[in-house]
Design a protein around this motif. Sequence first.
Motif, PDB file in Angstrom:
ATOM      1  N   ILE A  45      18.883  -8.146 -63.805  1.00 22.78           N
ATOM      2  CA  ILE A  45      19.364  -8.602 -65.116  1.00 22.78           C
ATOM      3  C   ILE A  45      20.029  -7.449 -65.855  1.00 22.78           C
ATOM      4  N   GLN A  46      19.408  -6.271 -65.772  1.00 20.65           N
ATOM      5  CA  GLN A  46      19.960  -5.095 -66.445  1.00 20.65           C
ATOM      6  C   GLN A  46      21.348  -4.746 -65.894  1.00 20.65           C
ATOM      7  N   ALA A  47      21.526  -4.958 -64.574  1.00 19.28           N
ATOM      8  CA  ALA A  47      22.811  -4.637 -63.947  1.00 19.28           C
ATOM      9  C   ALA A  47      23.853  -5.723 -64.151  1.00 19.28           C
ATOM     10  N   GLY A  48      23.440  -6.879 -64.699  1.00 17.46           N
ATOM     11  CA  GLY A  48      24.380  -7.961 -64.944  1.00 17.46           C
ATOM     12  C   GLY A  48      24.733  -8.760 -63.705  1.00 17.46           C
ATOM     13  N   ASP A  49      23.825  -8.795 -62.714  1.00 16.00           N
ATOM     14  CA  ASP A  49      24.092  -9.539 -61.478  1.00 16.00           C
ATOM     15  C   ASP A  49      24.233 -11.029 -61.751  1.00 16.00           C
ATOM     16  N   ASN A  50      24.987 -11.684 -60.905  1.00 18.82           N
ATOM     17  CA  ASN A  50      25.091 -13.139 -60.945  1.00 18.82           C
ATOM     18  C   ASN A  50      23.702 -13.741 -60.696  1.00 18.82           C
ATOM     19  N   PRO A  51      23.301 -14.769 -61.437  1.00 19.78           N
ATOM     20  CA  PRO A  51      21.979 -15.384 -61.239  1.00 19.78           C
ATOM     21  C   PRO A  51      21.719 -15.812 -59.799  1.00 19.78           C
ATOM     22  N   ARG A  52      22.766 -16.221 -59.111  1.00 17.59           N
ATOM     23  CA  ARG A  52      22.594 -16.621 -57.712  1.00 17.59           C
ATOM     24  C   ARG A  52      22.233 -15.421 -56.839  1.00 17.59           C
ATOM     25  N   ILE A  53      22.849 -14.282 -57.110  1.00 14.87           N
ATOM     26  CA  ILE A  53      22.517 -13.063 -56.375  1.00 14.87           C
ATOM     27  C   ILE A  53      21.082 -12.654 -56.665  1.00 14.87           C
ATOM     28  N   LEU A  54      20.685 -12.727 -57.952  1.00 14.28           N
ATOM     29  CA  LEU A  54      19.302 -12.412 -58.317  1.00 14.28           C
ATOM     30  C   LEU A  54      18.333 -13.305 -57.563  1.00 14.28           C
ATOM     31  N   ALA A  55      18.645 -14.604 -57.517  1.00 14.24           N
ATOM     32  CA  ALA A  55      17.768 -15.553 -56.833  1.00 14.24           C
ATOM     33  C   ALA A  55      17.635 -15.210 -55.349  1.00 14.24           C
ATOM     34  N   GLN A  56      18.741 -14.871 -54.715  1.00 13.72           N
ATOM     35  CA  GLN A  56      18.695 -14.518 -53.294  1.00 13.72           C
ATOM     36  C   GLN A  56      17.844 -13.267 -53.055  1.00 13.72           C
ATOM     37  N   LYS A  57      17.939 -12.307 -53.965  1.00 19.02           N
ATOM     38  CA  LYS A  57      17.108 -11.108 -53.841  1.00 19.02           C
ATOM     39  C   LYS A  57      15.624 -11.456 -53.906  1.00 19.02           C
ATOM     40  N   ILE A  65      11.631 -23.977 -53.507  1.00 21.16           N
ATOM     41  CA  ILE A  65      12.384 -23.756 -54.764  1.00 21.16           C
ATOM     42  C   ILE A  65      13.836 -23.337 -54.524  1.00 21.16           C
ATOM     43  N   GLU A  66      14.229 -23.207 -53.259  1.00 24.76           N
ATOM     44  CA  GLU A  66      15.555 -22.695 -52.951  1.00 24.76           C
ATOM     45  C   GLU A  66      16.652 -23.528 -53.575  1.00 24.76           C
ATOM     46  N   SER A  67      16.530 -24.832 -53.481  1.00 27.65           N
ATOM     47  CA  SER A  67      17.588 -25.700 -54.015  1.00 27.65           C
ATOM     48  C   SER A  67      17.675 -25.632 -55.537  1.00 27.65           C
ATOM     49  N   ASP A  68      16.562 -25.311 -56.198  1.00 33.33           N
ATOM     50  CA  ASP A  68      16.559 -25.246 -57.668  1.00 33.33           C
ATOM     51  C   ASP A  68      17.185 -23.964 -58.208  1.00 33.33           C
ATOM     52  N   VAL A  69      16.981 -22.861 -57.512  1.00 31.00           N
ATOM     53  CA  VAL A  69      17.424 -21.567 -58.055  1.00 31.00           C
ATOM     54  C   VAL A  69      18.784 -21.136 -57.516  1.00 31.00           C
ATOM     55  N   LEU A  70      19.190 -21.664 -56.359  1.00 32.51           N
ATOM     56  CA  LEU A  70      20.507 -21.315 -55.814  1.00 32.51           C
ATOM     57  C   LEU A  70      21.529 -22.368 -56.232  1.00 32.51           C
TER      58      LEU A  70
END
Length: 259
Positions: free
Chosen positions: A227-239, A252-257
């Motif tokens: 979040i601090q780095a400003g990553d795309n939410p999808r990238i955050l979710a994959q991490k 939960i994969e379908s909900d967060v990606l």
Amino acid sequence: MDIASLIGVVGGIACIVFGAYTSGSLNGLLDLPSVFITIGGSYMCLYITYPLSYVIGIFKVMGRVFKTWDFEEKAIVQRMVTFSEKARREGILALEEEIQDLDDEFMRSGLRLVVDGTDGEIIRALMENEINQMETRHNQWITLINAWATLAPGFGMLGTVIGLIGMLNNMEDKSSLGPNMAVALVTTLYGSIMQNWMFVPMAGKLGYHNAAEVNAKEMVVEGVLSIQAGDNPRILAQKLLTYLSPKDRRAIESDVLKD
């Protein structure tokens, strides 16, 4: 209640009692002198090795083995994705209102650092240091339980020697042979039971809990820094999904990606 721990304790008792009953030695399992020598003696030895607060607190820590601990890894992913979406949509400062209601103090303190504009490396250092200190505290308790597991068989052997000495000193007294032999053998049994059935498995379960909690907190660190780095939410979710088991990931994969 942790059903697995309960099954282990009850099942262990049942197996020992059944084995002793079928072998005809059930009545000989209970011996008060052996209890004092093995259990009492090994516990007293802990007072020499560790501070008073630790030795007294060991029973409370051992009780944690019978509790079910949920570190809410799936909820962490979903919460972090929500925060990431809000931060990208409204800006980092918009998270200030959100974090006030967080029950997770570790997550709240991390996001507070982000809102305050703290550098990412400093955030990582602070949060990882907190994880390391937590793990150190946990390992101190686990080491204490393992220490008792190490001492118990030694005091069992000490009881065996005491029983043999009593038996040899009173060879002419036939009535003393049985009680002294019981002390000699039962103390060894108690020491083995304490180590192999109780303390080593308990330390293992606490180690498992520690690893799960560390994993959850590392997820929080990764999410906060993303979040601090400003990553795309999808990238955050994959991490964060990489920290989950395949079963939880699929749930939960379908909900967060989201696209």
